[in-house]
Scaffold this motif. Structure first.
Motif, PDB file in Angstrom:
ATOM      1  N   THR A 190       0.858  -1.188   0.000  1.00  0.00           N
ATOM      2  CA  THR A 190       0.000   0.000   0.000  1.00  0.00           C
ATOM      3  C   THR A 190       0.890   1.233   0.000  1.00  0.00           C
ATOM      4  N   TYR A 191       0.594   2.169  -0.865  1.00  0.00           N
ATOM      5  CA  TYR A 191       1.388   3.378  -1.003  1.00  0.00           C
ATOM      6  C   TYR A 191       0.570   4.580  -0.530  1.00  0.00           C
ATOM      7  N   PHE A 192       1.220   5.415   0.247  1.00  0.00           N
ATOM      8  CA  PHE A 192       0.584   6.617   0.764  1.00  0.00           C
ATOM      9  C   PHE A 192       1.357   7.845   0.312  1.00  0.00           C
ATOM     10  N   CYS A 193       0.658   8.816  -0.238  1.00  0.00           N
ATOM     11  CA  CYS A 193       1.269  10.117  -0.403  1.00  0.00           C
ATOM     12  C   CYS A 193       1.000  10.918   0.865  1.00  0.00           C
ATOM     13  N   ALA A 194       1.815  11.906   1.086  1.00  0.00           N
ATOM     14  CA  ALA A 194       1.659  12.726   2.282  1.00  0.00           C
ATOM     15  C   ALA A 194       2.187  14.120   1.999  1.00  0.00           C
ATOM     16  N   GLN A 229       4.153  17.517  11.156  1.00  0.00           N
ATOM     17  CA  GLN A 229       3.143  16.461  11.078  1.00  0.00           C
ATOM     18  C   GLN A 229       2.756  16.208   9.634  1.00  0.00           C
ATOM     19  N   LEU A 230       2.596  14.956   9.315  1.00  0.00           N
ATOM     20  CA  LEU A 230       2.249  14.545   7.965  1.00  0.00           C
ATOM     21  C   LEU A 230       0.737  14.424   7.817  1.00  0.00           C
ATOM     22  N   THR A 231       0.238  14.946   6.699  1.00  0.00           N
ATOM     23  CA  THR A 231      -1.154  14.744   6.302  1.00  0.00           C
ATOM     24  C   THR A 231      -1.125  13.731   5.172  1.00  0.00           C
ATOM     25  N   PHE A 232      -1.798  12.604   5.370  1.00  0.00           N
ATOM     26  CA  PHE A 232      -1.718  11.494   4.437  1.00  0.00           C
ATOM     27  C   PHE A 232      -2.915  11.398   3.512  1.00  0.00           C
ATOM     28  N   GLY A 233      -2.669  10.890   2.299  1.00  0.00           N
ATOM     29  CA  GLY A 233      -3.761  10.430   1.469  1.00  0.00           C
ATOM     30  C   GLY A 233      -4.271   9.111   2.028  1.00  0.00           C
ATOM     31  N   LYS A 234      -5.362   8.610   1.484  1.00  0.00           N
ATOM     32  CA  LYS A 234      -5.982   7.406   2.033  1.00  0.00           C
ATOM     33  C   LYS A 234      -5.349   6.103   1.553  1.00  0.00           C
ATOM     34  N   GLY A 235      -4.351   6.193   0.671  1.00  0.00           N
ATOM     35  CA  GLY A 235      -3.621   5.000   0.305  1.00  0.00           C
ATOM     36  C   GLY A 235      -4.076   4.349  -0.986  1.00  0.00           C
ATOM     37  N   THR A 236      -3.136   3.694  -1.643  1.00  0.00           N
ATOM     38  CA  THR A 236      -3.402   2.915  -2.855  1.00  0.00           C
ATOM     39  C   THR A 236      -2.816   1.534  -2.667  1.00  0.00           C
ATOM     40  N   LYS A 237      -3.656   0.530  -2.803  1.00  0.00           N
ATOM     41  CA  LYS A 237      -3.165  -0.840  -2.704  1.00  0.00           C
ATOM     42  C   LYS A 237      -2.731  -1.299  -4.083  1.00  0.00           C
ATOM     43  N   LEU A 238      -1.422  -1.521  -4.221  1.00  0.00           N
ATOM     44  CA  LEU A 238      -0.856  -1.941  -5.504  1.00  0.00           C
ATOM     45  C   LEU A 238      -0.617  -3.443  -5.505  1.00  0.00           C
ATOM     46  N   SER A 239      -1.087  -4.093  -6.532  1.00  0.00           N
ATOM     47  CA  SER A 239      -0.809  -5.516  -6.739  1.00  0.00           C
ATOM     48  C   SER A 239      -0.110  -5.659  -8.086  1.00  0.00           C
ATOM     49  N   VAL A 240       1.084  -6.235  -8.060  1.00  0.00           N
ATOM     50  CA  VAL A 240       1.830  -6.481  -9.291  1.00  0.00           C
ATOM     51  C   VAL A 240       1.771  -7.971  -9.569  1.00  0.00           C
ATOM     52  N   ILE A 241       1.163  -8.326 -10.683  1.00  0.00           N
ATOM     53  CA  ILE A 241       0.969  -9.747 -10.985  1.00  0.00           C
ATOM     54  C   ILE A 241       2.038 -10.231 -11.972  1.00  0.00           C
ATOM     55  N   PRO A 242       2.535 -11.448 -11.731  1.00  0.00           N
ATOM     56  CA  PRO A 242       3.610 -11.976 -12.584  1.00  0.00           C
ATOM     57  C   PRO A 242       3.170 -12.160 -14.033  1.00  0.00           C
TER      58      PRO A 242
END
Lengths: 115, 117
Positions: free
Chosen positions: B87-91, B104-117
């Motif tokens: 999961t990647y978060f920008c801030a 203090q960091l303000t975060f985005g809600k996140g991106t779940k990355l799946s890399v498939i073979p």
């Protein structure tokens, strides 16, 4: 130490009980932050320490939440009269003012479950 | 008020492809924009960061592109690998607080990355 450590890793408690969460920052880091990570809200800032002082408590959600830091090192986050909405992962981060002062190093978190 | 908006929520990319995650911010006082990577059961770890005086920063396969006028920044992961699945978060953070240095960091809600073979 090698990194930020937090304890316990998991905590299950009953509604209405008090809990204490501990953070050991990286040795020498004067800045310490607490964040909360929950499914609905993402990562939210709670409180910031510089040394033993907390000049920024703006993220604490209610007066049931408090934190202290002693010896410029260990910090404890206390939640009184826990509620189910307090269930989340509580993350601690530390940083060292200087060239990389904005780099916050996070611990693994404490997963709190309030039944 | 969500100060940092992140998209997409989830992303599936083939191995070797490019992963792109976007963030937009509202507060023009922000002056530091990090990206964090988080694996399950672990705390977030800093991946790469940028300040608004540059438009791009590259570290290995990771690049941040920054558009100050649009108040947007993005993370590009080149040659994505299954090990990048996380999961990647920008801030964003801004200059401290009464000189006391709170970043203090303000975060985005996140991106779940799946890399498939």
């Amino acid at each position: 130490g090698a990194g930020v450590s937090q304890s316990p890793s998991n905590k299950v408690t009953e509604k209405g009980k008090d809990v204490e969460l501990r953070c050991d920052p990286i040795s020498g880091h004067t800045a310490l932050y607490w964040y909360r990570q929950s499914l609905g809200q993402g990562l939210e800032f709670l409180i910031y320490f510089q040394g033993n002082s907390a000049p920024d408590k703006s993220g604490l959600p209610s007066d049931r939440f408090s934190a202290e830091r002693t010896g410029g090192s260990v910090s404890t986050l206390t939640i009184q009269r826990t509620q189910q909405e307090d269930s989340a992962v509580y993350l601690c981060a530390s940083s060292q003012p200087g060239a990389l002062r904005d780099t916050q190093y996070f611990g693994p978190g404490t997963r709190l479950t309030v039944l | 008020q969500q100060q940092v908006k992140q998209s997409p929520q989830s992303l599936i990319v083939q191995k070797g492809g490019i992963s792109i995650i976007n963030c937009a911010y509202e507060n023009t006082a922000f002056d530091y924009f990090p990206w964090y990577q988080q694996f399950p059961g672990k705390g977030p770890a800093l991946l790469i960061a940028i300040r608004p005086d540059v438009s791009e920063k590259k570290e290995g396969r990771f690049t941040i592109s920054f558009n100050k006028s649009a108040k947007q920044f993005s993370l590009h992961i080149m040659d994505s690998q299954p090990g990048d699945s996380a999961t990647y978060f920008c801030a964003a953070s801004k200059k401290g607080y009464s000189g006391a240095g709170s970043y203090q960091l303000t975060f985005g809600k996140g991106t779940k990355l799946s890399v498939i073979p």
